[in-house]
Design a protein around this motif. Structure first.
Motif, PDB file in Angstrom:
ATOM      1  N   PHE A  29     119.701  97.543 -90.622  1.00 21.55           N
ATOM      2  CA  PHE A  29     121.025  97.698 -91.326  1.00 21.55           C
ATOM      3  C   PHE A  29     122.131  98.950 -90.614  1.00 21.55           C
ATOM      4  N   ASP A  30     121.953  98.420 -89.322  1.00 23.81           N
ATOM      5  CA  ASP A  30     123.011  98.737 -88.437  1.00 23.81           C
ATOM      6  C   ASP A  30     124.384  99.107 -88.922  1.00 23.81           C
ATOM      7  N   TYR A  31     125.400  99.475 -88.114  1.00 22.66           N
ATOM      8  CA  TYR A  31     127.326  99.976 -87.915  1.00 22.66           C
ATOM      9  C   TYR A  31     127.484  99.329 -86.613  1.00 22.66           C
ATOM     10  N   PRO A  32     128.485  98.463 -87.203  1.00 22.53           N
ATOM     11  CA  PRO A  32     129.020  97.914 -85.381  1.00 22.53           C
ATOM     12  C   PRO A  32     130.313  99.159 -84.892  1.00 22.53           C
TER      13      PRO A  32
ATOM     14  N   GLY B 263     122.910  89.441 -85.794  1.00 24.42           N
ATOM     15  CA  GLY B 263     123.291  91.469 -86.441  1.00 24.42           C
ATOM     16  C   GLY B 263     124.906  91.435 -86.410  1.00 24.42           C
ATOM     17  N   ASN B 264     124.797  92.160 -86.825  1.00 23.71           N
ATOM     18  CA  ASN B 264     126.019  93.383 -86.814  1.00 23.71           C
ATOM     19  C   ASN B 264     126.653  93.699 -84.594  1.00 23.71           C
ATOM     20  N   ASP B 265     126.547  94.160 -83.891  1.00 22.32           N
ATOM     21  CA  ASP B 265     126.420  94.602 -83.092  1.00 22.32           C
ATOM     22  C   ASP B 265     124.912  94.443 -81.823  1.00 22.32           C
TER      23      ASP B 265
ATOM     24  N   VAL C  47     106.195  93.183 -87.736  1.00 23.27           N
ATOM     25  CA  VAL C  47     107.497  93.210 -86.833  1.00 23.27           C
ATOM     26  C   VAL C  47     106.501  91.937 -86.009  1.00 23.27           C
ATOM     27  N   ASP C  48     107.033  90.517 -85.850  1.00 23.18           N
ATOM     28  CA  ASP C  48     106.782  89.397 -85.360  1.00 23.18           C
ATOM     29  C   ASP C  48     107.789  88.555 -84.480  1.00 23.18           C
ATOM     30  N   THR C  49     107.407  88.400 -83.454  1.00 22.57           N
ATOM     31  CA  THR C  49     108.150  87.368 -82.714  1.00 22.57           C
ATOM     32  C   THR C  49     109.330  86.387 -83.021  1.00 22.57           C
ATOM     33  N   HIS C  50     109.044  86.046 -84.584  1.00 20.55           N
ATOM     34  CA  HIS C  50     110.003  84.867 -84.927  1.00 20.55           C
ATOM     35  C   HIS C  50     111.692  85.918 -85.191  1.00 20.55           C
ATOM     36  N   TRP C  51     111.690  87.043 -84.814  1.00 22.16           N
ATOM     37  CA  TRP C  51     113.050  87.913 -85.711  1.00 22.16           C
ATOM     38  C   TRP C  51     113.932  88.007 -84.540  1.00 22.16           C
ATOM     39  N   LEU C  52     113.161  88.016 -82.676  1.00 20.97           N
ATOM     40  CA  LEU C  52     114.261  88.081 -82.098  1.00 20.97           C
ATOM     41  C   LEU C  52     114.661  86.797 -81.790  1.00 20.97           C
ATOM     42  N   GLU C  53     115.725  88.002 -81.137  1.00 20.45           N
ATOM     43  CA  GLU C  53     116.906  86.887 -80.339  1.00 20.45           C
ATOM     44  C   GLU C  53     117.795  87.208 -79.081  1.00 20.45           C
TER      45      GLU C  53
ATOM     46  N   HIS D 271     115.650  91.577 -90.110  1.00 14.98           N
ATOM     47  CA  HIS D 271     115.392  90.271 -90.733  1.00 14.98           C
ATOM     48  C   HIS D 271     114.076  90.806 -91.756  1.00 14.98           C
ATOM     49  N   HIS D 272     113.010  91.204 -91.285  1.00 12.41           N
ATOM     50  CA  HIS D 272     112.285  91.879 -91.487  1.00 12.41           C
ATOM     51  C   HIS D 272     112.087  92.314 -92.523  1.00 12.41           C
ATOM     52  N   SER D 273     113.364  93.441 -92.564  1.00 10.30           N
ATOM     53  CA  SER D 273     113.516  93.827 -93.872  1.00 10.30           C
ATOM     54  C   SER D 273     113.815  92.922 -95.166  1.00 10.30           C
TER      55      SER D 273
END
Length: 133
Positions: free
Chosen positions: A117-120, A98-100, A46-52, A3-5
């Motif tokens: 940009f990982d793969y599941p 995200g994917n996984d 990177v900051d906390t608004h991208w945490l899930e 998400h950051h990228s």
């Protein structure tokens, strides 16, 4: 990190739709930074608004099999006959975007759960026949 990228590099590549909510003088109540030209030297951290929340339930492994009755097996001149099918990673229930949520892109112990940009995990099917002569 994905998400950051996707929100930080608006002028280098495609971005997420969330950049439509980027900071402007009229839209100041947003965590998305203003869209700026790359030559401005603009970099975000990177900051906390991208945490899930990465909570999930996964169907990891399911195996179903059937062993045929001995009388049928003996008529076929066999000692045993079994058929089976299995599936791995057959469902994932999560609100993670995200994917996984179980995958991490980095090997660093302090980067657990960070994805870029990982793969599941793949869904794998297998069928088999076990015959005893």
């Amino acid at each position: 990190m994905t998400h950051h990228s996707g929100e930080d590099r608006q002028v280098q590549a495609n971005s997420f739709a969330s950049v439509l909510n980027a900071w402007t003088p009229q839209n100041q109540n947003t965590p998305i930074a203003a869209i700026r030209d790359q030559s401005a030297g603009y970099v975000t951290n990177v900051d906390t608004h991208w945490l899930e929340d990465g909570s999930f339930i996964r169907g990891k492994n399911l195996l179903l099999g059937y062993t045929f009755d001995k009388t049928l097996v003996e008529k076929l001149r066999l000692n045993r006959l079994r058929v089976y099918a299995s599936v791995q990673n057959f469902f994932l229930a999560t609100r993670y975007t995200g994917n996984d949520p179980e995958v991490t892109t980095y090997g660093n112990a302090f980067a657990q759960g960070q994805t870029f940009f990982d793969y599941p995990k793949p869904t794998t099917f297998m069928v088999g026949l076990n015959i005893g002569l």
